[in-house]
Design a protein around this motif. Structure first.
Motif, PDB file in Angstrom:
ATOM      1  N   ILE A   1     -45.868  43.038  -8.053  1.00  0.00           N
ATOM      2  CA  ILE A   1     -47.123  43.346  -7.372  1.00  0.00           C
ATOM      3  C   ILE A   1     -48.213  43.572  -8.415  1.00  0.00           C
ATOM      4  O   ILE A   1     -48.156  44.506  -9.200  1.00  0.00           O
ATOM      5  CB  ILE A   1     -46.974  44.575  -6.455  1.00  0.00           C
ATOM      6  CG1 ILE A   1     -46.018  44.240  -5.304  1.00  0.00           C
ATOM      7  CG2 ILE A   1     -48.322  45.027  -5.927  1.00  0.00           C
ATOM      8  CD1 ILE A   1     -45.826  45.349  -4.313  1.00  0.00           C
ATOM      9  N   LEU A   2     -49.194  42.689  -8.400  1.00  0.00           N
ATOM     10  CA  LEU A   2     -50.238  42.706  -9.424  1.00  0.00           C
ATOM     11  C   LEU A   2     -51.635  42.799  -8.827  1.00  0.00           C
ATOM     12  O   LEU A   2     -52.616  42.453  -9.482  1.00  0.00           O
ATOM     13  CB  LEU A   2     -50.123  41.440 -10.285  1.00  0.00           C
ATOM     14  CG  LEU A   2     -48.795  41.266 -11.025  1.00  0.00           C
ATOM     15  CD1 LEU A   2     -48.748  39.916 -11.716  1.00  0.00           C
ATOM     16  CD2 LEU A   2     -48.586  42.384 -12.033  1.00  0.00           C
ATOM     17  N   GLY A   3     -51.723  43.256  -7.601  1.00  0.00           N
ATOM     18  CA  GLY A   3     -53.031  43.376  -6.970  1.00  0.00           C
ATOM     19  C   GLY A   3     -52.932  43.999  -5.592  1.00  0.00           C
ATOM     20  O   GLY A   3     -51.838  44.322  -5.128  1.00  0.00           O
ATOM     21  N   VAL A   4     -54.067  44.181  -4.957  1.00  0.00           N
ATOM     22  CA  VAL A   4     -54.119  44.801  -3.631  1.00  0.00           C
ATOM     23  C   VAL A   4     -55.026  44.018  -2.701  1.00  0.00           C
ATOM     24  O   VAL A   4     -55.907  43.273  -3.137  1.00  0.00           O
ATOM     25  CB  VAL A   4     -54.623  46.269  -3.701  1.00  0.00           C
ATOM     26  CG1 VAL A   4     -53.703  47.121  -4.534  1.00  0.00           C
ATOM     27  CG2 VAL A   4     -56.055  46.323  -4.228  1.00  0.00           C
ATOM     28  N   VAL A   5     -54.784  44.195  -1.429  1.00  0.00           N
ATOM     29  CA  VAL A   5     -55.679  43.720  -0.377  1.00  0.00           C
ATOM     30  C   VAL A   5     -56.212  44.941   0.354  1.00  0.00           C
ATOM     31  O   VAL A   5     -55.434  45.773   0.828  1.00  0.00           O
ATOM     32  CB  VAL A   5     -54.950  42.795   0.610  1.00  0.00           C
ATOM     33  CG1 VAL A   5     -55.876  42.415   1.760  1.00  0.00           C
ATOM     34  CG2 VAL A   5     -54.453  41.550  -0.084  1.00  0.00           C
ATOM     35  N   LEU A   6     -57.517  45.062   0.436  1.00  0.00           N
ATOM     36  CA  LEU A   6     -58.125  46.187   1.148  1.00  0.00           C
ATOM     37  C   LEU A   6     -58.134  45.843   2.631  1.00  0.00           C
ATOM     38  O   LEU A   6     -59.011  45.119   3.122  1.00  0.00           O
ATOM     39  CB  LEU A   6     -59.540  46.451   0.646  1.00  0.00           C
ATOM     40  CG  LEU A   6     -59.650  47.205  -0.683  1.00  0.00           C
ATOM     41  CD1 LEU A   6     -59.257  46.309  -1.844  1.00  0.00           C
ATOM     42  CD2 LEU A   6     -61.071  47.722  -0.893  1.00  0.00           C
ATOM     43  N   GLY A   7     -57.129  46.346   3.340  1.00  0.00           N
ATOM     44  CA  GLY A   7     -56.998  46.044   4.751  1.00  0.00           C
ATOM     45  C   GLY A   7     -57.724  47.049   5.630  1.00  0.00           C
ATOM     46  O   GLY A   7     -58.272  48.049   5.157  1.00  0.00           O
ATOM     47  N   GLY A   8     -57.725  46.778   6.916  1.00  0.00           N
ATOM     48  CA  GLY A   8     -58.337  47.692   7.870  1.00  0.00           C
ATOM     49  C   GLY A   8     -59.846  47.716   7.845  1.00  0.00           C
ATOM     50  O   GLY A   8     -60.465  48.681   8.310  1.00  0.00           O
ATOM     51  N   LEU A   9     -60.484  46.664   7.314  1.00  0.00           N
ATOM     52  CA  LEU A   9     -61.950  46.595   7.295  1.00  0.00           C
ATOM     53  C   LEU A   9     -62.430  45.636   8.380  1.00  0.00           C
ATOM     54  O   LEU A   9     -61.705  44.766   8.842  1.00  0.00           O
ATOM     55  CB  LEU A   9     -62.446  46.129   5.927  1.00  0.00           C
ATOM     56  CG  LEU A   9     -62.115  47.053   4.747  1.00  0.00           C
ATOM     57  CD1 LEU A   9     -62.550  46.422   3.438  1.00  0.00           C
ATOM     58  CD2 LEU A   9     -62.774  48.409   4.939  1.00  0.00           C
ATOM     59  N   GLY A  10     -63.682  45.810   8.779  1.00  0.00           N
ATOM     60  CA  GLY A  10     -64.212  44.982   9.848  1.00  0.00           C
ATOM     61  C   GLY A  10     -63.733  45.404  11.219  1.00  0.00           C
ATOM     62  O   GLY A  10     -63.756  44.618  12.161  1.00  0.00           O
ATOM     63  N   LEU A  11     -63.300  46.652  11.328  1.00  0.00           N
ATOM     64  CA  LEU A  11     -62.779  47.151  12.610  1.00  0.00           C
ATOM     65  C   LEU A  11     -63.664  48.250  13.191  1.00  0.00           C
ATOM     66  O   LEU A  11     -63.186  49.112  13.928  1.00  0.00           O
ATOM     67  CB  LEU A  11     -61.350  47.679  12.418  1.00  0.00           C
ATOM     68  CG  LEU A  11     -60.328  46.652  11.937  1.00  0.00           C
ATOM     69  CD1 LEU A  11     -58.968  47.304  11.726  1.00  0.00           C
ATOM     70  CD2 LEU A  11     -60.213  45.502  12.929  1.00  0.00           C
ATOM     71  N   GLY A  12     -64.944  48.218  12.831  1.00  0.00           N
ATOM     72  CA  GLY A  12     -65.874  49.174  13.422  1.00  0.00           C
ATOM     73  C   GLY A  12     -66.640  50.030  12.442  1.00  0.00           C
ATOM     74  O   GLY A  12     -67.566  50.743  12.829  1.00  0.00           O
ATOM     75  N   GLU A  13     -66.296  49.949  11.150  1.00  0.00           N
ATOM     76  CA  GLU A  13     -66.990  50.780  10.165  1.00  0.00           C
ATOM     77  C   GLU A  13     -68.360  50.181   9.827  1.00  0.00           C
ATOM     78  O   GLU A  13     -68.617  48.992  10.048  1.00  0.00           O
ATOM     79  CB  GLU A  13     -66.150  50.923   8.891  1.00  0.00           C
ATOM     80  CG  GLU A  13     -66.167  49.723   7.964  1.00  0.00           C
ATOM     81  CD  GLU A  13     -65.294  48.590   8.423  1.00  0.00           C
ATOM     82  OE1 GLU A  13     -65.388  47.484   7.842  1.00  0.00           O
ATOM     83  OE2 GLU A  13     -64.517  48.791   9.382  1.00  0.00           O
ATOM     84  N   THR A  14     -69.241  51.005   9.282  1.00  0.00           N
ATOM     85  CA  THR A  14     -70.567  50.543   8.879  1.00  0.00           C
ATOM     86  C   THR A  14     -70.489  49.862   7.517  1.00  0.00           C
ATOM     87  O   THR A  14     -69.500  49.995   6.792  1.00  0.00           O
ATOM     88  CB  THR A  14     -71.556  51.714   8.796  1.00  0.00           C
ATOM     89  OG1 THR A  14     -71.117  52.624   7.764  1.00  0.00           O
ATOM     90  CG2 THR A  14     -71.633  52.457  10.122  1.00  0.00           C
ATOM     91  N   ALA A  15     -71.554  49.141   7.151  1.00  0.00           N
ATOM     92  CA  ALA A  15     -71.594  48.475   5.852  1.00  0.00           C
ATOM     93  C   ALA A  15     -71.554  49.496   4.719  1.00  0.00           C
ATOM     94  O   ALA A  15     -70.910  49.272   3.685  1.00  0.00           O
ATOM     95  CB  ALA A  15     -72.846  47.609   5.743  1.00  0.00           C
TER      96      ALA A  15
END
Length: 300
Positions: free
Chosen positions: A96-110
């Motif tokens: 594992i050499l990186g991450v994915v920032l999940g859970g975005l685009g589900l209602g949060e502000t910019a």
């Protein structure tokens, strides 16, 4: 490349629900970290088998980071992930050499999304790849992610625009005025013959003041039904090289012909790729902020 499964809770989920999502995702990350080191199945060949008698099934893996817009929960997700991928000394280093920032685009502000980028990225090893889904809020959303340090952006915008019959037609390169803005209006003279249309009445030339197109056009609009121009001048995509005129694509959309969405998606994807290439160039010379202002002015 493989990405761990993520439990992506919506923005309005309770803190308890977010906590469970973080812990569940971390367990899945642990499973993913061990997957390449499982014993080789019977009957398999020697290809891909390491000297330790174990088999790598994927050379590059990304761990999911969740937690909504709660920055403490995001930091907790990063810590759990780093703990879970700490493999025993008997095994090679974690793939594992990186991450994915999940859970975005589900209602949060910019603004909340930007805070998540900054919090997570600052907690990661500098060499790790950072990936995120961005673009739900427009092109500025993509460039904000890049400016925050995201390396790979999964952008759904070309598909979302295509489904609405929209085409990206704005300029990609900032070659306009020094302030990054473009003129809004220009005089344009055209005749019906130029549009390839003959009416019953005598063709007459008319001069009209029309707004210079910037950003996005809606090809469902009937005003494009006689427009013989390509979607964007100088575009290298299949739709513009052939070319498929705006009028023809408008006709395809009205007829519910799948070719209309195909050429429109190809064009929109090409535009986003070109913008990403330009953003990379601007980033390398330290002028990404100016380029962001330019893109923002196009879609204002």
């Amino acid at each position: 490349m493989a990405v761990s499964i993520m439990d992506e809770a919506p923005e309005d989920a309770s803190r308890t629900r977010q906590q469970k999502a973080v812990e569940r995702t971390a367990r899945w990350v642990e499973d993913l970290a061990l997957l390449p080191f499982l014993p080789q199945s019977e009957g398999g060949g020697e290809e891909g088998k390491s000297s330790a008698g174990i088999r790598r099934k994927s050379p590059f893996l990304l761990a999911g980071i969740v937690g909504g817009s709660d920055l403490k929960m995001r930091s907790h997700s990063v810590r759990l992930t780093l703990d879970k991928i700490a493999l025993p000394p008997s095994l090679p280093p974690s793939p594992i050499l990186g991450v994915v920032l999940g859970g975005l685009g589900l209602g949060e502000t910019a603004a909340a999304r930007l805070s998540v980028y900054n919090t997570v990225i600052s907690s990661l090893p500098p060499s790790w790849l950072r990936m995120a889904v961005a673009g739900q809020g427009g092109m500025e959303d993509v460039l904000s992610a890049v400016a925050a340090g995201v390396d790979v952006v999964a952008c759904p915008l070309p598909l979302l625009l295509t489904r609405e019959g929209h085409a990206l037609v704005g300029r990609v390169k900032n070659e306009g005025r020094k302030d990054g803005r473009e003129g809004k209006r220009r005089p344009r003279k055209r005749t019906r013959r130029e549009e390839g249309v003959k009416g019953e009445e005598e063709e007459e030339e008319e001069e009209e003041e029309e707004e210079e197109e910037e950003g996005i056009i809606n090809l469902w609009d009937r005003k494009w039904r006689k427009d013989a121009r390509a979607l964007r001048e100088g575009c290298g995509c299949l739709a513009c090289r052939t070319p498929h005129s705006r009028a023809y694509i408008h006709h395809l959309l009205l007829c519910r012909e799948i070719l209309g969405e195909v050429v429109l998606f190809v064009h929109n994807l090409e535009w986003v790729v070109e913008m990403a290439e330009e953003a990379r160039k601007e980033l390398l010379v330290g002028s990404l902020d100016r380029y962001r202002q330019f893109i923002q002015s196009i879609f204002a």
